[in-house]
Design an enzyme around this catalytic site. Structure first.
Site, PDB file in Angstrom:
ATOM      1  N   SER A 156       0.837  -1.199   0.000  1.00 43.32           N
ATOM      2  CA  SER A 156       0.000   0.000   0.000  1.00 43.32           C
ATOM      3  C   SER A 156       0.868   1.243   0.000  1.00 43.32           C
ATOM      4  O   SER A 156       1.989   1.235   0.543  1.00 43.32           O
ATOM      5  CB  SER A 156      -0.864  -0.025   1.273  1.00 43.32           C
ATOM      6  OG  SER A 156      -1.441   1.233   1.500  1.00 43.32           O
TER       7      SER A 156
ATOM      8  N   LYS B 285       2.001  -4.003   6.449  1.00 42.82           N
ATOM      9  CA  LYS B 285       2.434  -3.842   5.052  1.00 42.82           C
ATOM     10  C   LYS B 285       3.946  -3.594   5.019  1.00 42.82           C
ATOM     11  O   LYS B 285       4.674  -4.169   4.214  1.00 42.82           O
ATOM     12  CB  LYS B 285       1.695  -2.675   4.388  1.00 42.82           C
ATOM     13  CG  LYS B 285       0.201  -2.905   4.237  1.00 42.82           C
ATOM     14  CD  LYS B 285      -0.082  -4.041   3.298  1.00 42.82           C
ATOM     15  CE  LYS B 285      -1.503  -4.536   3.361  1.00 42.82           C
ATOM     16  NZ  LYS B 285      -1.728  -5.851   2.794  1.00 42.82           N
TER      17      LYS B 285
ATOM     18  N   TYR C   8      -2.001  -1.808  11.024  1.00 43.10           N
ATOM     19  CA  TYR C   8      -2.235  -2.225   9.630  1.00 43.10           C
ATOM     20  C   TYR C   8      -1.057  -1.785   8.757  1.00 43.10           C
ATOM     21  O   TYR C   8      -0.485  -2.571   7.992  1.00 43.10           O
ATOM     22  CB  TYR C   8      -3.548  -1.631   9.090  1.00 43.10           C
ATOM     23  CG  TYR C   8      -3.661  -1.728   7.587  1.00 43.10           C
ATOM     24  CD1 TYR C   8      -4.016  -2.927   6.976  1.00 43.10           C
ATOM     25  CD2 TYR C   8      -3.397  -0.633   6.754  1.00 43.10           C
ATOM     26  CE1 TYR C   8      -4.092  -3.032   5.583  1.00 43.10           C
ATOM     27  CE2 TYR C   8      -3.472  -0.725   5.380  1.00 43.10           C
ATOM     28  CZ  TYR C   8      -3.825  -1.921   4.798  1.00 43.10           C
ATOM     29  OH  TYR C   8      -3.897  -2.018   3.427  1.00 43.10           O
TER      30      TYR C   8
HETATM   31  P1  NAD Z   1     -10.902  -7.528   1.149  1.00 43.21           P
HETATM   32  O1  NAD Z   1     -11.110  -7.572   2.620  1.00 43.21           O
HETATM   33  O2  NAD Z   1     -12.079  -7.287   0.284  1.00 43.21           O
HETATM   34  O3  NAD Z   1     -10.206  -8.885   0.665  1.00 43.21           O
HETATM   35  C1  NAD Z   1      -9.328  -9.624   1.500  1.00 43.21           C
HETATM   36  C2  NAD Z   1      -9.787 -11.083   1.448  1.00 43.21           C
HETATM   37  O4  NAD Z   1      -8.910 -11.863   2.261  1.00 43.21           O
HETATM   38  C3  NAD Z   1     -11.200 -11.282   2.008  1.00 43.21           C
HETATM   39  O5  NAD Z   1     -11.967 -12.030   1.070  1.00 43.21           O
HETATM   40  C4  NAD Z   1     -10.995 -12.069   3.303  1.00 43.21           C
HETATM   41  O6  NAD Z   1     -12.066 -12.946   3.571  1.00 43.21           O
HETATM   42  C5  NAD Z   1      -9.681 -12.779   3.013  1.00 43.21           C
HETATM   43  N1  NAD Z   1      -8.890 -13.129   4.205  1.00 43.21           N
HETATM   44  C6  NAD Z   1      -8.578 -12.326   5.261  1.00 43.21           C
HETATM   45  N2  NAD Z   1      -7.799 -13.010   6.123  1.00 43.21           N
HETATM   46  C7  NAD Z   1      -7.622 -14.253   5.612  1.00 43.21           C
HETATM   47  C8  NAD Z   1      -6.912 -15.414   6.042  1.00 43.21           C
HETATM   48  N3  NAD Z   1      -6.243 -15.424   7.188  1.00 43.21           N
HETATM   49  N4  NAD Z   1      -6.963 -16.526   5.265  1.00 43.21           N
HETATM   50  C9  NAD Z   1      -7.653 -16.541   4.107  1.00 43.21           C
HETATM   51  N5  NAD Z   1      -8.340 -15.471   3.650  1.00 43.21           N
HETATM   52  C10 NAD Z   1      -8.313 -14.341   4.390  1.00 43.21           C
HETATM   53  O7  NAD Z   1      -9.749  -6.455   0.868  1.00 43.21           O
HETATM   54  P2  NAD Z   1      -9.265  -5.825  -0.494  1.00 43.21           P
HETATM   55  O8  NAD Z   1      -9.664  -4.401  -0.517  1.00 43.21           O
HETATM   56  O9  NAD Z   1      -9.600  -6.696  -1.635  1.00 43.21           O
HETATM   57  O10 NAD Z   1      -7.687  -5.851  -0.243  1.00 43.21           O
HETATM   58  C11 NAD Z   1      -6.868  -6.921  -0.678  1.00 43.21           C
HETATM   59  C12 NAD Z   1      -5.445  -6.682  -0.210  1.00 43.21           C
HETATM   60  O11 NAD Z   1      -4.988  -5.440  -0.718  1.00 43.21           O
HETATM   61  C13 NAD Z   1      -5.298  -6.607   1.301  1.00 43.21           C
HETATM   62  O12 NAD Z   1      -4.063  -7.214   1.660  1.00 43.21           O
HETATM   63  C14 NAD Z   1      -5.253  -5.122   1.578  1.00 43.21           C
HETATM   64  O13 NAD Z   1      -4.563  -4.819   2.757  1.00 43.21           O
HETATM   65  C15 NAD Z   1      -4.492  -4.635   0.351  1.00 43.21           C
HETATM   66  N6  NAD Z   1      -4.752  -3.222   0.061  1.00 43.21           N
HETATM   67  C16 NAD Z   1      -6.045  -2.793  -0.085  1.00 43.21           C
HETATM   68  C17 NAD Z   1      -6.297  -1.452  -0.327  1.00 43.21           C
HETATM   69  C18 NAD Z   1      -7.721  -0.948  -0.465  1.00 43.21           C
HETATM   70  O14 NAD Z   1      -7.933   0.261  -0.405  1.00 43.21           O
HETATM   71  N7  NAD Z   1      -8.719  -1.794  -0.655  1.00 43.21           N
HETATM   72  C19 NAD Z   1      -5.230  -0.547  -0.438  1.00 43.21           C
HETATM   73  C20 NAD Z   1      -3.917  -1.020  -0.312  1.00 43.21           C
HETATM   74  C21 NAD Z   1      -3.688  -2.366  -0.061  1.00 43.21           C
HETATM   75  C1  UD1 Z   2      -6.940   4.406   4.041  1.00 44.07           C
HETATM   76  C2  UD1 Z   2      -5.884   4.050   5.051  1.00 44.07           C
HETATM   77  C3  UD1 Z   2      -4.715   3.395   4.350  1.00 44.07           C
HETATM   78  C4  UD1 Z   2      -5.198   2.174   3.597  1.00 44.07           C
HETATM   79  C5  UD1 Z   2      -6.318   2.567   2.646  1.00 44.07           C
HETATM   80  C6  UD1 Z   2      -6.934   1.362   1.990  1.00 44.07           C
HETATM   81  C7  UD1 Z   2      -6.140   5.669   6.879  1.00 44.07           C
HETATM   82  C8  UD1 Z   2      -5.496   6.785   7.628  1.00 44.07           C
HETATM   83  N1  UD1 Z   2      -5.465   5.236   5.782  1.00 44.07           N
HETATM   84  O1  UD1 Z   2      -6.381   5.302   3.091  1.00 44.07           O
HETATM   85  O2  UD1 Z   2      -3.739   3.000   5.297  1.00 44.07           O
HETATM   86  O3  UD1 Z   2      -4.133   1.579   2.862  1.00 44.07           O
HETATM   87  O4  UD1 Z   2      -7.357   3.250   3.369  1.00 44.07           O
HETATM   88  O5  UD1 Z   2      -7.610   0.567   2.900  1.00 44.07           O
HETATM   89  O6  UD1 Z   2      -7.179   5.187   7.255  1.00 44.07           O
HETATM   90  N2  UD1 Z   2     -12.498  10.680   4.036  1.00 44.07           N
HETATM   91  C9  UD1 Z   2     -13.545  11.485   4.415  1.00 44.07           C
HETATM   92  N3  UD1 Z   2     -14.673  10.895   4.937  1.00 44.07           N
HETATM   93  C10 UD1 Z   2     -14.787   9.542   5.091  1.00 44.07           C
HETATM   94  C11 UD1 Z   2     -13.701   8.716   4.694  1.00 44.07           C
HETATM   95  C12 UD1 Z   2     -12.568   9.323   4.181  1.00 44.07           C
HETATM   96  O7  UD1 Z   2     -13.490  12.700   4.281  1.00 44.07           O
HETATM   97  O8  UD1 Z   2     -15.830   9.070   5.584  1.00 44.07           O
HETATM   98  C13 UD1 Z   2     -11.327  11.296   3.403  1.00 44.07           C
HETATM   99  C14 UD1 Z   2     -10.002  11.025   4.108  1.00 44.07           C
HETATM  100  O9  UD1 Z   2      -9.732  11.995   5.075  1.00 44.07           O
HETATM  101  C15 UD1 Z   2      -9.025  11.039   2.916  1.00 44.07           C
HETATM  102  C16 UD1 Z   2      -9.858  10.531   1.743  1.00 44.07           C
HETATM  103  O10 UD1 Z   2     -11.215  10.737   2.109  1.00 44.07           O
HETATM  104  O11 UD1 Z   2      -8.654  12.356   2.638  1.00 44.07           O
HETATM  105  C17 UD1 Z   2      -9.639   9.054   1.437  1.00 44.07           C
HETATM  106  O12 UD1 Z   2      -9.848   8.297   2.632  1.00 44.07           O
HETATM  107  P1  UD1 Z   2      -9.912   6.688   2.631  1.00 44.07           P
HETATM  108  O13 UD1 Z   2     -10.842   6.237   1.561  1.00 44.07           O
HETATM  109  O14 UD1 Z   2     -10.207   6.244   4.021  1.00 44.07           O
HETATM  110  O15 UD1 Z   2      -8.456   6.259   2.189  1.00 44.07           O
HETATM  111  P2  UD1 Z   2      -7.044   6.681   2.833  1.00 44.07           P
HETATM  112  O16 UD1 Z   2      -7.186   7.384   4.113  1.00 44.07           O
HETATM  113  O17 UD1 Z   2      -6.255   7.364   1.771  1.00 44.07           O
END
Ligand code: NAD
Ligand code: UD1
Length: 358
Positions: free
Chosen positions: A144, A173, A169
């Site tokens: 991330s 990462k 969290y």
């Molecule tokens: P998500 O929660 O939708 O998907 C994660 C999946 O992993 C889920 O289906 C959950 O059931 C499964 N899971 C969790 N723990 C497990 C375990 N111990 N064994 C087997 N399955 C397990 O999340 P996502 O948004 O699809 O994110 C996927 C990956 O990308 C995550 O590692 C997340 O941290 C990373 N990531 C997500 C974002 C974002 O904004 N969505 C941003 C940066 C990184």
């Molecule tokens: C967040 C996490 C980041 C993670 C990512 C994906 C934090 C501080 N960071 O990123 O570690 O990798 O999600 O899971 O939580 N906002 C609002 N109102 C809301 C929600 C968000 O104003 O209800 C604003 C936030 O202040 C930010 C932007 O929207 O400026 C995006 O927020 P968000 O979607 O939560 O993502 P990040 O904070 O960038």
């Protein structure tokens, strides 16, 4: 939960070169599985369904069609379950792993650090141990942009310094990147790709799969989408006094379908390669909270009420990627616009107002 190991179905025989996708029924995982199947790969999903639904599988079948779906095998299993993982590796010819499984709610990680360290870090260690034993040493990891912390300069390149995380969290990462790098140092047969995602939003254009957060969404776009369908009263904008043009936070939002394509590009690129390579997956430009609300309002035709609140602890003013490395090396570039992202988020949310379990 641990020890649970159930083979739900498998329509495939042993196929050469399968791709294991951990967390493959989740938000980003399910879109990546669709792209992999449409690109002709055989896929094995391992997911414990902690944050996703088995119904995603029916939706994937609807999107890719019966024939491509035959190349998918799903296991409900936990990546911390060494025995279950070992039997999955025994039953398949897995050559590459795309590792999405993990917990991802920042606030929850502060309250439950041990769960996050156990699931994300211990889970990754178990996965890598089983992979190594099976002779499969190729892994793409979901990192991330959070590892960059509050940036000194923008845009962020892969060389920008990693900063200390502000929550468990983020540390998971940070640490998993280090663990996978150390693994390569210890054994240069490993091939590690660290993909640093910026802010994934949007949904498959069909509206059949999308982001399905349980409980109150933490992230901006799911919150806006639930407000648009009337599940929430109004959006809480966390701060309008940042040093940005409209005072609200700026992020590099990326369409999840583009992000999924980035994984397929990385997978194709890494064949025959060894080492550790980092790629930013973002669009290269940022949008403010108010711009996203406005775009969603236009796409949905719904009024999105919002209120300005205090800044959220741990938030930064802005970040966005320099994504040129991925373009040069992987030949991948995000193509979809903010309008595409909010249109597809709205399409998914309005077709599935209660998500898949509703
Ligand atoms: P998500 O929660 O939708 O998907 C994660 C999946 O992993 C889920 O289906 C959950 O059931 C499964 N899971 C969790 N723990 C497990 C375990 N111990 N064994 C087997 N399955 C397990 O999340 P996502 O948004 O699809 O994110 C996927 C990956 O990308 C995550 O590692 C997340 O941290 C990373 N990531 C997500 C974002 C974002 O904004 N969505 C941003 C940066 C990184
Ligand atoms: C967040 C996490 C980041 C993670 C990512 C994906 C934090 C501080 N960071 O990123 O570690 O990798 O999600 O899971 O939580 N906002 C609002 N109102 C809301 C929600 C968000 O104003 O209800 C604003 C936030 O202040 C930010 C932007 O929207 O400026 C995006 O927020 P968000 O979607 O939560 O993502 P990040 O904070 O960038």
């Amino acid at each position: 939960m641990m020890g649970l190991f159930k083979r739900i179905f498998s329509r495939t025989k042993k196929i050469q070169g399968e791709v294991l996708v951990t967390g493959g029924t989740g938000f980003i995982g399910s879109h990546t599985v669709v792209d992999l199947l449409e690109s002709g790969f055989s896929v094995v999903i391992v997911d414990n369904l902690e944050n996703s639904s088995e119904k995603v599988l029916d939706r994937i079948e609807e999107i890719v069609g019966e024939k491509a779906f035959e190349k998918l095998t799903f296991y409900e299993a936990d990546i911390r379950d060494e025995e279950a993982l070992t039997s999955i590796f025994d039953a398949h010819d897995i050559k590459n792993v795309i590792h999405f499984a993990g917990l991802k709610a920042v606030g929850e990680s502060v309250e439950k650090p041990l769960e996050y360290y156990d699931n994300n870090i211990a889970g990754t260690c178990t996965l890598c141990k089983v992979m190594g034993n099976a002779g499969c040493k190729s892994i793409i990891f979901s990192s991330s942009s959070t590892v960059y912390g509050d940036p000194d300069t923008l845009p962020l390149t892969e060389e920008s310094p990693k900063k200390p995380a502000t929550n468990p969290y983020g540390w998971t990462k940070w640490m998993i990147e280090q663990i996978l790098t150390d693994l390569y140092t210890a054994d240069p047969e490993w091939d590690v790709v660290l993909l640093r995602y910026f802010n994934p939003i949007g949904a498959h254009v069909s509206g059949l799969i999308g982001e399905d957060p349980k409980g109150i969404p933490n992230n901006l776009v799911p919150y806006i989408a639930q407000t648009a369908v009337g599940k929430r009263d109004k959006v809480h904008v966390f701060g309008d006094d940042y040093a940005t043009p409209d005072g609200t936070g700026i992020r590099d939002y990326i369409h999840v379908v583009d992000l999924a394509a980035g994984h397929v590009a990385a997978l194709q690129w890494m064949q025959g390669h060894t080492g550790v390579e980092i790629f930013n997956l973002g669009t290269g430009s940022g949008s403010s909270v108010l711009e996203v609300i406005k775009a969603f309002q236009t796409a949905s035709g719904q009024e999105i009420p919002y209120v300005i609140e205090e800044r959220r602890a741990g938030d930064i003013a802005q970040n966005f990627a320099d994504a040129t490395k991925a373009e040069k090396i992987l030949g991948w570039k995000a193509e979809k616009t903010l309008e595409d992202m909010v249109r597809d988020s709205w399409n998914w949310q309005s077709k599935n107002p209660e998500g898949l379990e509703g």
